[in-house]
Design a protein around this motif. Sequence first.
Motif, mmCIF file in Angstrom:
data_model
loop_
_atom_site.group_PDB
_atom_site.id
_atom_site.type_symbol
_atom_site.label_atom_id
_atom_site.label_comp_id
_atom_site.label_asym_id
_atom_site.label_seq_id
_atom_site.Cartn_x
_atom_site.Cartn_y
_atom_site.Cartn_z
ATOM 1 N N ILE A 56 0.865 -1.182 0.000
ATOM 2 C CA ILE A 56 0.000 0.000 0.000
ATOM 3 C C ILE A 56 0.898 1.227 0.000
ATOM 4 O O ILE A 56 1.801 1.352 0.821
ATOM 5 C CB ILE A 56 -0.933 0.043 1.229
ATOM 6 N N ASN A 57 0.626 2.104 -0.947
ATOM 7 C CA ASN A 57 1.401 3.337 -1.054
ATOM 8 C C ASN A 57 0.408 4.433 -1.402
ATOM 9 O O ASN A 57 0.105 4.652 -2.567
ATOM 10 C CB ASN A 57 2.471 3.179 -2.128
ATOM 11 N N GLU A 58 -0.168 5.038 -0.365
ATOM 12 C CA GLU A 58 -1.180 6.053 -0.586
ATOM 13 C C GLU A 58 -0.556 7.324 -1.146
ATOM 14 O O GLU A 58 0.663 7.429 -1.261
ATOM 15 C CB GLU A 58 -1.932 6.338 0.709
ATOM 16 N N THR A 59 -1.416 8.272 -1.466
ATOM 17 C CA THR A 59 -0.939 9.534 -2.036
ATOM 18 C C THR A 59 -0.209 10.313 -0.951
ATOM 19 O O THR A 59 -0.819 11.045 -0.171
ATOM 20 C CB THR A 59 -2.117 10.350 -2.577
ATOM 21 N N VAL A 60 1.066 10.087 -0.889
ATOM 22 C CA VAL A 60 1.909 10.716 0.114
ATOM 23 C C VAL A 60 3.055 11.393 -0.625
ATOM 24 O O VAL A 60 3.578 10.823 -1.584
ATOM 25 C CB VAL A 60 2.457 9.635 1.083
ATOM 26 N N PRO A 61 3.457 12.612 -0.193
ATOM 27 C CA PRO A 61 4.596 13.262 -0.865
ATOM 28 C C PRO A 61 5.809 12.342 -0.895
ATOM 29 O O PRO A 61 6.060 11.579 0.055
ATOM 30 C CB PRO A 61 4.852 14.492 0.013
ATOM 31 N N ASN A 62 6.573 12.403 -1.980
ATOM 32 C CA ASN A 62 7.726 11.501 -2.070
ATOM 33 C C ASN A 62 8.858 11.908 -1.151
ATOM 34 O O ASN A 62 9.933 11.298 -1.166
ATOM 35 C CB ASN A 62 8.197 11.364 -3.524
ATOM 36 N N ARG A 63 8.638 12.918 -0.328
ATOM 37 C CA ARG A 63 9.587 13.226 0.743
ATOM 38 C C ARG A 63 9.537 12.140 1.824
ATOM 39 O O ARG A 63 10.441 12.031 2.639
ATOM 40 C CB ARG A 63 9.254 14.571 1.391
ATOM 41 N N PHE A 64 8.453 11.362 1.825
ATOM 42 C CA PHE A 64 8.300 10.276 2.780
ATOM 43 C C PHE A 64 8.759 8.978 2.130
ATOM 44 O O PHE A 64 8.240 8.603 1.070
ATOM 45 C CB PHE A 64 6.837 10.123 3.201
ATOM 46 N N SER A 65 9.701 8.306 2.759
ATOM 47 C CA SER A 65 10.162 7.040 2.193
ATOM 48 C C SER A 65 10.233 5.987 3.286
ATOM 49 O O SER A 65 10.990 6.121 4.249
ATOM 50 C CB SER A 65 11.518 7.206 1.496
#
Lengths: 113, 108
Positions: A56-65
Motif C-alpha cells: 500500500i502506497n497512498e498519495t503521500v509526498p515523495n519526501r516520505f520514504s
Amino acid sequence: DTAVSQTPKYLVTQMGNDKSIKCEQNLGHDTMYWYKQDSKKFLKIMFSYNNKELIINETVPNRFSPKSPDKAHLNLHINSLELGDSAVYFCASSQGRPSYEQYFGPGTRLTVT
Amino acid sequence: GQQVMQIPQYQHVQEGEDFTTYCNSSTTLSNIQWYKQRPGGHPVFLIQLVKSGEVKKQKRLTFQFGEAKKNSSLHITATQTTDVGTYFCAVQDDKIIFGKGTRLHILP
C-alpha cells in the motif's frame, strides 16, 4: 514486553530537516503499516509492507520514504520537513494482509517548527 | 472511491447513559473493524465483523453489522468514565480507510 515499539516518542525539529522514525514489532507479524494522525484525530494510512514488499502506497509526498529491512522492522524517513508534517505517526502490524486486526505502536509525535 | 462516514463526530453523555456510534459505507463491505483510542493513547482493536447481520457483544459493548454489509454500529450500555476516548470504524478492502471517529466525553 512491548508488542509494537516506536522511537522516538517525541520529535521536535525545524523545517527543512530530515528525520527518521523507527518501528519494531515482536509479534511475528508479516504486515506492517505507517499511519498519520492529524490534529483533528483523523487517521490515514500512508504505507503498508507485507513480507518486506510494499503493498500500500497512498498519495503521500515523495519526501516520505518507508524502508523495511526485515519483517519485524519498518522505518519512515522524511526529507525536507514541512510545517504540515506535524502530526502523530503510528506504526502498526498485523498477521496477514490488511483485513486482520492491527496492533498499533504508541506513536511518535512530530512537531515541525 | 470508497468512503466511510462515521457519526456523530462528538458525543457528550452523562455517566450511566447509553452511547451509540454509526459507520456507513457507500459500498458493500467484506468486513468492518472497530478500534478505541484513549486520550493520548494509540488505537486498540476491539472487534471485527464479517457476516451480514452479525451481532457481537463484549460486556457492555454491542457491535452490529448491517444486513446489506454497508453499515455498522457500536453501542455502549451504561457508560463509565473508562469508556472515554475516540471510537473508530475501519474498513479494509483494497484500501484501508478509517472513519473520522466519534469522540466520547463522559460527564460525571
